[in-house]
Scaffold this active site. Structure first.
Site, PDB file in Angstrom:
ATOM      1  N   GLY A  31       1.822   7.111  -4.894  1.00  0.00           N
ATOM      2  CA  GLY A  31       0.682   6.307  -4.447  1.00  0.00           C
ATOM      3  C   GLY A  31      -0.405   7.129  -3.772  1.00  0.00           C
TER       4      GLY A  31
ATOM      5  N   TYR B 221      -0.647 -10.005   2.304  1.00  0.00           N
ATOM      6  CA  TYR B 221      -0.482  -8.602   2.715  1.00  0.00           C
ATOM      7  C   TYR B 221      -0.439  -8.504   4.240  1.00  0.00           C
ATOM      8  CZ  TYR B 221      -2.037  -3.697   3.367  1.00  0.00           C
ATOM      9  OH  TYR B 221      -2.162  -2.386   3.745  1.00  0.00           O
TER      10      TYR B 221
ATOM     11  N   ILE C 168      -8.222   3.998   3.770  1.00  0.00           N
ATOM     12  CA  ILE C 168      -8.027   5.450   3.677  1.00  0.00           C
ATOM     13  C   ILE C 168      -8.841   5.975   2.491  1.00  0.00           C
ATOM     14  CG2 ILE C 168      -6.334   7.305   3.417  1.00  0.00           C
ATOM     15  CD1 ILE C 168      -5.687   5.715   5.870  1.00  0.00           C
TER      16      ILE C 168
END
Ligand code: SER
Length: 317
Positions: free
Chosen positions: A11, A142, A172
């Site tokens: 990921g 989430y 990020i």
């Protein structure tokens, strides 16, 4: 941390965390795991790696035993926007993986790092300088899984002494592996589009402020937290960390310092807009600064210079 397992090594964060950890702790001490997306050849060749489905406790346990793992970096997650498209999948992947890590490390007497997120906050949270300890009523699956993960981490620490730690990451930004399915993804895509086409169509409207961080800071913050003196940690599983806050216009203006004719257009995605509107504009990360010395290195200016250099070099290859 002697023998480390990285779940989600293919990921966005995992693909950079594995080489970062191998550099510090030794290639043979960092096991990279993946499920559907294979790992790059260099990662497979540099150290141990294996395919597992992290929602399957038995296979995770086998790997933990085989490599004598004492620390898990639990990076498997379905991000916010993708989660809204498939809530059952998001809940299953995010929660079962976290639960398995905690149960397995309870028996192995180890440590677990689980990222939380700005997504753990909701529309009733104070939006500016969002405090460390505040109202948390997220409205995405989430976010709900992230709050549950924070609480589970605290629970396993208090009840069983598992050394659980975690950060509430902002968006990020990175240049190795693209993020996927997140609300903050635009802040990565914009650099690629700027370099490739000098034009980007943004799915969040102008004026949407969100916290962000450049990958080198994200990697360092995870390791610094895991290496921090446990006696000093009051918050453990939920430190607010941030490096910058901007909206699409501000990042576009910074990009124009390097690519003057860059054009920003808008095509707003209502789902992503609603998610972003429910999140903080900017977090207060003083607990992380005070308890374990967190300090970001990259601001928007420094990150943009580096992103444009790296993305340009990558796209030329
Ligand atoms: N980057 C994540 C997302 O946008 C937030 O943690 O879903």
């Amino acid at each position: 941390m002697k023998n480390i397992l990285v779940l989600g090594a293919a990921g966005q964060i995992g693909s950079e965390l594995v080489p970062y950890l191998r550099n510090i702790y030794g290639d043979s001490h960092v096991v990279a795991t993946y499920n559907r997306t294979p790992l790059p050849k260099e990662v497979m060749e540099a150290g141990p790696s294996t395919q597992i489905n992290a929602t399957d406790a038995n296979s995770m346990n086998e790997v933990v035993k085989k490599f004598n793992i004492d620390t898990i970096f639990n990076l498997v997650a379905v991000l916010s926007a993708k989660g809204e498209a498939n809530p059952p999948l998001s809940w299953k992947v995010n929660m079962e993986t976290t639960f398995n890590c905690l149960e397995i490390m309870k028996d192995a007497k180890g440590a677990v790092f689980t990222p939380s997120s700005i997504g753990a906050f909701g529309p009733t949270t104070p939006k500016d300088h969002t405090p460390q300890d505040t109202i948390m009523r997220p409205t995405t699956i989430y976010g709900i899984s992230k709050v549950a993960g924070e609480l589970l981490g605290d629970y396993y620490y208090l009840k069983y002494g598992v050394d659980t730690r975690g950060l509430r990451y902002p968006g990020i930004i990175s240049n190795v592996t693209m993020p996927g399915g997140g609300t903050t993804d635009y802040a990565v895509e914009i650099y690629y589009a700027a370099v490739k086409e000098k034009k980007y169509r943004c799915n969040l409207p102008a004026g949407t402020f969100l916290d962000m961080m450049y990958m080198p800071d994200a990697l360092r913050s995870a390791v610094e937290l895991m290496e921090a003196d446990p006696a000093k940690l009051i918050h453990r599983n939920c430190f607010n960390v941030t490096a910058m806050s901007f909206d699409p216009e501000i990042i576009a203006a910074e990009i124009r310092k390097h690519i003057p004719d860059f054009v920003l257009e808008y095509e707003v995605d209502p789902v992503k807009k609603a998610i972003a509107d429910s999140w903080p504009n900017s977090m207060d990360d003083s607990a992380a600064r005070n308890e374990w010395g967190w300090e970001p290195e990259y601001d928007l200016e420094k990150m943009t210079k580096d992103m444009i250099e790296k993305v340009s070099a990558k796209l030329k290859k």
